[in-house]
Motif scaffolding. Structure first.
Motif, mmCIF file in Angstrom:
data_model
loop_
_atom_site.group_PDB
_atom_site.id
_atom_site.type_symbol
_atom_site.label_atom_id
_atom_site.label_comp_id
_atom_site.label_asym_id
_atom_site.label_seq_id
_atom_site.Cartn_x
_atom_site.Cartn_y
_atom_site.Cartn_z
ATOM 1 N N ARG A 1 44.116 41.888 37.590
ATOM 2 C CA ARG A 1 42.047 42.156 38.048
ATOM 3 C C ARG A 1 41.827 41.207 37.543
ATOM 4 N NH1 ARG A 1 41.863 46.746 40.576
ATOM 5 N NH2 ARG A 1 42.909 48.372 40.959
ATOM 6 N N THR A 2 40.283 40.867 38.055
ATOM 7 C CA THR A 2 38.992 40.407 37.792
ATOM 8 C C THR A 2 38.073 41.300 36.445
ATOM 9 O OG1 THR A 2 37.286 41.629 38.428
ATOM 10 C CG2 THR A 2 38.266 39.728 39.941
ATOM 11 N N TRP B 1 37.708 43.917 40.312
ATOM 12 C CA TRP B 1 37.929 43.703 41.321
ATOM 13 C C TRP B 1 40.037 43.757 41.234
ATOM 14 C CZ3 TRP B 1 33.583 41.668 43.630
ATOM 15 C CH2 TRP B 1 32.531 42.169 43.634
ATOM 16 N N LEU C 1 34.505 43.070 36.612
ATOM 17 C CA LEU C 1 34.309 43.930 37.548
ATOM 18 C C LEU C 1 35.688 44.998 37.351
ATOM 19 C CD1 LEU C 1 32.728 40.765 40.305
ATOM 20 C CD2 LEU C 1 31.856 43.312 38.917
#
Length: 190
Positions: free
Chosen positions: A137-138, A143, A141
């Motif tokens: 995941r980022t 995401w 964020l």
């Protein structure tokens, strides 16, 4: 057929570039305002970076079809027209080789068959293949990174379509697409 597909794809890319430029400008403006007010929004930086990355790939693909990519003409401008045409075909062929190699690399890297065989269970896929692209995941964020990485196969496929359309035009198999001189630098030079 490839010309029509390439032109439709180019239209989508132009809208994508406009949208991403708007998002990027808005993110940078919002970032500046919130930092000035002493209330920075930390995820804006990461969002702006991803907008810029996607913008770069969409723009590069569109530039391939519009033939606005860079070229070194110091040698080719001294050649006969036939040799210049041959050099253009070779250069377009090299674009095709690059784009097809990128498609193959994306296929191996994202391994759609492997993730499907794992029942779309990212942890099971990662455990058996040591490919963690679907579990990462980022940082700010949160995401899934694989969603952001989708720009690479999108770019590879679109450059392949544009390269094939350009190659068909270069080989004289279809009529060259004429464009407004404002967006087609190649016509302005010739």
């Amino acid at each position: 057929m490839f010309i029509a597909l390439s032109e439709s794809l180019l239209r989508l890319e132009r809208y994508g570039v406009a949208l991403l430029m708007t998002l990027l400008s808005g993110a940078i403006l919002l970032n500046g305002v919130t930092r000035y007010l002493g209330m920075p929004i930390y995820w804006i930086d990461e969002f702006a970076v991803y907008c810029m990355v996607w913008l770069t790939f969409f723009g590069a693909s569109a530039m391939t079809r519009l033939r606005l990519d860079f070229s070194v003409t110091m040698m080719t401008e001294r050649l006969s027209q036939r040799m210049r045409d041959l050099c253009r075909v070779v250069a377009t062929g090299m674009v095709m080789v690059f784009s097809l190699a990128l498609v193959a690399m994306c296929w191996i890297w994202l391994d759609p068959v492997g993730i499907a065989a794992a029942g779309f269970d990212a942890r099971a896929f990662s455990g058996s293949t040591f490919n963690f692209v679907y579990t990462e995941r980022t940082q700010t964020l949160g995401w899934p990174t694989w969603v952001l990485y989708l720009i690479l196969p999108i770019f590879a496929i679109s450059v392949t379509v544009h390269g094939l359309a350009n190659l068909l035009e270069d080989l004289g198999m279809v009529e060259k697409t004429s464009r407004d001189l404002v967006i087609n630098a190649e016509e302005a030079v010739n």
